[in-house]
Design an enzyme around this catalytic site. Structure first.
Site, PDB file in Angstrom:
ATOM      1  N   ASP A 127      10.558   5.411 -10.770  1.00 37.80           N
ATOM      2  CA  ASP A 127       9.382   5.046 -10.351  1.00 37.80           C
ATOM      3  C   ASP A 127       8.808   5.094 -11.942  1.00 37.80           C
ATOM      4  O   ASP A 127       7.543   4.337 -12.433  1.00 37.80           O
ATOM      5  CB  ASP A 127       8.950   6.061  -9.424  1.00 37.80           C
ATOM      6  CG  ASP A 127       7.783   5.528  -8.943  1.00 37.80           C
ATOM      7  OD1 ASP A 127       6.343   6.135  -8.343  1.00 37.80           O
ATOM      8  OD2 ASP A 127       7.137   4.388  -8.845  1.00 37.80           O
ATOM      9  N   LYS A 151      24.075   3.734  -6.171  1.00 35.43           N
ATOM     10  CA  LYS A 151      26.160   2.934  -6.151  1.00 35.43           C
ATOM     11  C   LYS A 151      27.112   4.109  -6.498  1.00 35.43           C
ATOM     12  O   LYS A 151      27.313   4.229  -5.833  1.00 35.43           O
ATOM     13  CB  LYS A 151      25.950   2.128  -7.942  1.00 35.43           C
ATOM     14  CG  LYS A 151      24.756   1.043  -7.523  1.00 35.43           C
ATOM     15  CD  LYS A 151      24.593  -0.296  -6.184  1.00 35.43           C
ATOM     16  CE  LYS A 151      25.349  -1.293  -6.562  1.00 35.43           C
ATOM     17  NZ  LYS A 151      26.067  -2.307  -5.636  1.00 35.43           N
ATOM     18  N   ARG A 172      -2.439  -9.585 -10.370  1.00 35.39           N
ATOM     19  CA  ARG A 172      -1.950  -8.344 -10.292  1.00 35.39           C
ATOM     20  C   ARG A 172      -1.144  -7.888  -9.998  1.00 35.39           C
ATOM     21  O   ARG A 172      -0.982  -6.367  -9.321  1.00 35.39           O
ATOM     22  CB  ARG A 172      -3.396  -7.681 -10.013  1.00 35.39           C
ATOM     23  CG  ARG A 172      -3.468  -8.001  -8.408  1.00 35.39           C
ATOM     24  CD  ARG A 172      -5.247  -7.285  -7.899  1.00 35.39           C
ATOM     25  NE  ARG A 172      -5.062  -7.130  -6.839  1.00 35.39           N
ATOM     26  CZ  ARG A 172      -5.469  -6.681  -6.236  1.00 35.39           C
ATOM     27  NH1 ARG A 172      -4.654  -5.184  -6.630  1.00 35.39           N
ATOM     28  NH2 ARG A 172      -5.536  -7.293  -4.822  1.00 35.39           N
ATOM     29  N   LYS A 173       0.175  -8.383  -9.948  1.00 39.64           N
ATOM     30  CA  LYS A 173       1.340  -7.965  -8.886  1.00 39.64           C
ATOM     31  C   LYS A 173       2.439  -7.588 -10.049  1.00 39.64           C
ATOM     32  O   LYS A 173       2.250  -9.191 -10.875  1.00 39.64           O
ATOM     33  CB  LYS A 173       1.753  -8.818  -7.606  1.00 39.64           C
ATOM     34  CG  LYS A 173       0.696  -8.879  -6.718  1.00 39.64           C
ATOM     35  CD  LYS A 173       1.724  -9.021  -5.367  1.00 39.64           C
ATOM     36  CE  LYS A 173       1.712 -10.890  -5.255  1.00 39.64           C
ATOM     37  NZ  LYS A 173       2.549 -12.035  -4.201  1.00 39.64           N
TER      38      LYS A 173
HETATM   39  C1  LIG Z   1      -4.150   7.053 -18.591  1.00 42.71           C
HETATM   40  C2  LIG Z   1      -3.359   7.514 -17.802  1.00 42.71           C
HETATM   41  C3  LIG Z   1      -1.981   7.811 -17.967  1.00 42.71           C
HETATM   42  C4  LIG Z   1      -0.816   7.459 -17.114  1.00 42.71           C
HETATM   43  C5  LIG Z   1       1.203   7.866 -17.934  1.00 42.71           C
HETATM   44  C6  LIG Z   1       1.394   7.043 -17.102  1.00 42.71           C
HETATM   45  C7  LIG Z   1       1.894   8.288 -15.669  1.00 42.71           C
HETATM   46  C8  LIG Z   1       3.154   7.506 -14.899  1.00 42.71           C
HETATM   47  C9  LIG Z   1       3.038   8.395 -13.506  1.00 42.71           C
HETATM   48  C10 LIG Z   1       3.893   7.598 -12.911  1.00 42.71           C
HETATM   49  C11 LIG Z   1       3.679   7.093 -11.130  1.00 42.71           C
HETATM   50  C12 LIG Z   1       4.293   6.179 -11.172  1.00 42.71           C
HETATM   51  C13 LIG Z   1       3.347   4.968  -9.996  1.00 42.71           C
HETATM   52  C14 LIG Z   1       3.246   5.709  -8.528  1.00 42.71           C
HETATM   53  O1  LIG Z   1       3.828   6.798  -8.165  1.00 42.71           O
HETATM   54  S1  LIG Z   1       1.670   5.157  -7.982  1.00 42.71           S
HETATM   55  C15 LIG Z   1       2.366   6.620  -6.099  1.00 42.71           C
HETATM   56  C16 LIG Z   1       2.345   5.442  -5.372  1.00 42.71           C
HETATM   57  N1  LIG Z   1       1.619   4.240  -4.672  1.00 42.71           N
HETATM   58  C17 LIG Z   1       0.754   4.493  -3.891  1.00 42.71           C
HETATM   59  O2  LIG Z   1       0.295   5.741  -3.519  1.00 42.71           O
HETATM   60  C18 LIG Z   1       0.136   3.328  -3.975  1.00 42.71           C
HETATM   61  C19 LIG Z   1      -0.789   3.283  -2.394  1.00 42.71           C
HETATM   62  N2  LIG Z   1      -0.483   1.358  -2.228  1.00 42.71           N
HETATM   63  C20 LIG Z   1      -1.975   0.877  -1.907  1.00 42.71           C
HETATM   64  O3  LIG Z   1      -2.644   1.861  -2.746  1.00 42.71           O
HETATM   65  C21 LIG Z   1      -1.654  -0.332  -2.049  1.00 42.71           C
HETATM   66  O4  LIG Z   1      -1.503  -0.968  -0.533  1.00 42.71           O
HETATM   67  C22 LIG Z   1      -1.775  -1.142  -3.687  1.00 42.71           C
HETATM   68  C23 LIG Z   1      -2.848  -0.978  -4.651  1.00 42.71           C
HETATM   69  C24 LIG Z   1      -0.345  -1.186  -3.152  1.00 42.71           C
HETATM   70  C25 LIG Z   1      -1.969  -2.972  -2.870  1.00 42.71           C
HETATM   71  O5  LIG Z   1      -3.219  -2.854  -2.120  1.00 42.71           O
HETATM   72  P1  LIG Z   1      -4.375  -3.970  -2.481  1.00 42.71           P
HETATM   73  O6  LIG Z   1      -5.532  -3.166  -1.072  1.00 42.71           O
HETATM   74  O7  LIG Z   1      -4.694  -3.595  -3.421  1.00 42.71           O
HETATM   75  O8  LIG Z   1      -3.876  -5.144  -2.277  1.00 42.71           O
HETATM   76  P2  LIG Z   1      -3.416  -6.060  -1.573  1.00 42.71           P
HETATM   77  O9  LIG Z   1      -2.702  -4.835  -0.179  1.00 42.71           O
HETATM   78  O10 LIG Z   1      -4.268  -7.294  -0.861  1.00 42.71           O
HETATM   79  O11 LIG Z   1      -1.683  -6.476  -1.913  1.00 42.71           O
HETATM   80  C26 LIG Z   1      -2.697  -7.147  -3.167  1.00 42.71           C
HETATM   81  C27 LIG Z   1      -0.737  -7.970  -3.343  1.00 42.71           C
HETATM   82  O12 LIG Z   1       0.471  -7.592  -3.061  1.00 42.71           O
HETATM   83  C28 LIG Z   1       0.990  -7.586  -2.436  1.00 42.71           C
HETATM   84  N3  LIG Z   1       1.512  -6.714  -1.526  1.00 42.71           N
HETATM   85  C29 LIG Z   1       0.954  -4.874  -1.493  1.00 42.71           C
HETATM   86  N4  LIG Z   1       1.258  -3.871  -1.326  1.00 42.71           N
HETATM   87  C30 LIG Z   1       2.786  -4.718  -1.166  1.00 42.71           C
HETATM   88  C31 LIG Z   1       4.589  -4.064  -0.532  1.00 42.71           C
HETATM   89  N5  LIG Z   1       4.087  -2.501  -0.315  1.00 42.71           N
HETATM   90  N6  LIG Z   1       5.114  -5.099  -1.327  1.00 42.71           N
HETATM   91  C32 LIG Z   1       5.352  -6.248  -1.809  1.00 42.71           C
HETATM   92  N7  LIG Z   1       3.883  -6.685  -2.002  1.00 42.71           N
HETATM   93  C33 LIG Z   1       2.920  -6.199  -1.589  1.00 42.71           C
HETATM   94  C34 LIG Z   1      -0.428  -8.254  -1.319  1.00 42.71           C
HETATM   95  O13 LIG Z   1       1.138  -8.783  -0.740  1.00 42.71           O
HETATM   96  C35 LIG Z   1      -1.169  -8.999  -2.049  1.00 42.71           C
HETATM   97  O14 LIG Z   1      -0.357 -10.564  -2.796  1.00 42.71           O
HETATM   98  P3  LIG Z   1      -1.525 -11.517  -2.523  1.00 42.71           P
HETATM   99  O15 LIG Z   1      -1.436 -11.732  -0.745  1.00 42.71           O
HETATM  100  O16 LIG Z   1      -2.300 -11.557  -2.966  1.00 42.71           O
HETATM  101  O17 LIG Z   1       0.096 -12.280  -3.339  1.00 42.71           O
END
Ligand SMILES: CCCCCCCCCCCCCC(=O)SCCNC(=O)CCNC(=O)[C@H](O)C(C)(C)COP(=O)(O)OP(=O)(O)OC[C@H]1O[C@@H](n2cnc3c(N)ncnc32)[C@H](O)[C@@H]1OP(=O)(O)O
Length: 193
Positions: A127, A151, A172-173
């Site tokens: 992830d 696997k 944005r995907k």
């Molecule tokens: C400065 C920062 C530094 C950072 C350092 C790095 C650290 C890294 C840390 C590591 C962290 C690692 C990261 C982590 O661990 S992130 C933590 C785990 N993830 C979450 O908590 C996300 C929870 N889910 C959401 O917030 C919403 O569902 C999101 C934002 C994802 C979409 O909800 P939103 O309301 O915004 O949009 P929408 O529902 O209209 O969908 C938009 C489009 O997306 C398509 N879609 C949606 N869901 C799915 C799906 N399941 N499969 C396939 N497609 C899907 C949907 O069909 C649509 O497509 P289209 O119809 O427009 O074509």
């Protein structure tokens, strides 16, 4: 040891430390060599997100008052273990090829079945690596869907290499694939999208 010291918060953990095995050091040196011509870049890694780093994201998703109290205590999960006990890893990116590679030595506190890496720990580093691959283009990203095929089991404390590749972007995907291979490249342990 306290994790909240000022020094610790700004410490870059994506560098060798005494808990690293020879295998991890060799892989690190290999990738640092690839960085010499600028095609690859080592990504620094800190225990906490930089202040204000995701302010618009936090504003959209989180209650600011709760965030203030939490921020000082929050740690990036993969950087919340004592040296050598959890995820010892470094990520390198190649933006031209839209790739992120993560070299990882999993510590003894990541055990699932006896002697094996916990499946959730494998998911975590996939992830983070695939997320970083998308983040290089999308800046602020959230994982919407993660599909994994396990696997071959990963021996605990072994060194593995993750390869994340951006396959497609639609607005944005971002669609990313990611594999986990043994350090010698001979065994495909895990594949994910
Ligand atoms: C400065 C920062 C530094 C950072 C350092 C790095 C650290 C890294 C840390 C590591 C962290 C690692 C990261 C982590 O661990 S992130 C933590 C785990 N993830 C979450 O908590 C996300 C929870 N889910 C959401 O917030 C919403 O569902 C999101 C934002 C994802 C979409 O909800 P939103 O309301 O915004 O949009 P929408 O529902 O209209 O969908 C938009 C489009 O997306 C398509 N879609 C949606 N869901 C799915 C799906 N399941 N499969 C396939 N497609 C899907 C949907 O069909 C649509 O497509 P289209 O119809 O427009 O074509």
């Amino acid at each position: 040891r306290s994790f909240s010291s000022e020094k610790d918060i700004h410490k870059d953990y994506a560098v060798p430390n005494p808990t690293w095995s020879e295998d991890l050091r060799l892989l690190y040196e290999q990738f640092m060599k690839k960085c010499e011509d600028g095609s690859w870049e080592r990504l620094p890694s800190y225990r906490q997100h930089p202040a204000g780093g995701c302010s618009d994201f936090q504003a959209r998703h989180l209650d600011p008052s709760a965030m203030k109290e939490l921020t000082s205590r929050a740690r990036l999960f993969t950087r919340s273990f004592e040296d050598g006990l959890g995820f010892e890893y470094v990520m390198f990116c190649n933006d031209a090829e839209k790739r992120v590679v993560c070299i990882l030595q999993g510590g003894p506190h990541l055990q699932g079945m006896p002697g094996l890496f916990h499946g959730g720990a494998i998911l975590t580093i996939i992830d983070a690596t695939a997320g970083m691959c998308a983040k290089r283009i999308g800046k602020v990203v959230l994982t919407a869907n993660l599909n994994v095929n396990f696997k071959r089991p990963i021996p605990l404390c072994s060194v593995v290499v993750l390869n994340a590749q951006l396959e497609k972007a639609e607005g944005r995907k971002f669609f990313v694939s990611c594999t986990v291979h043994s350090g010698d490249g001979r065994t495909l342990h895990t594949e994910a999208t």
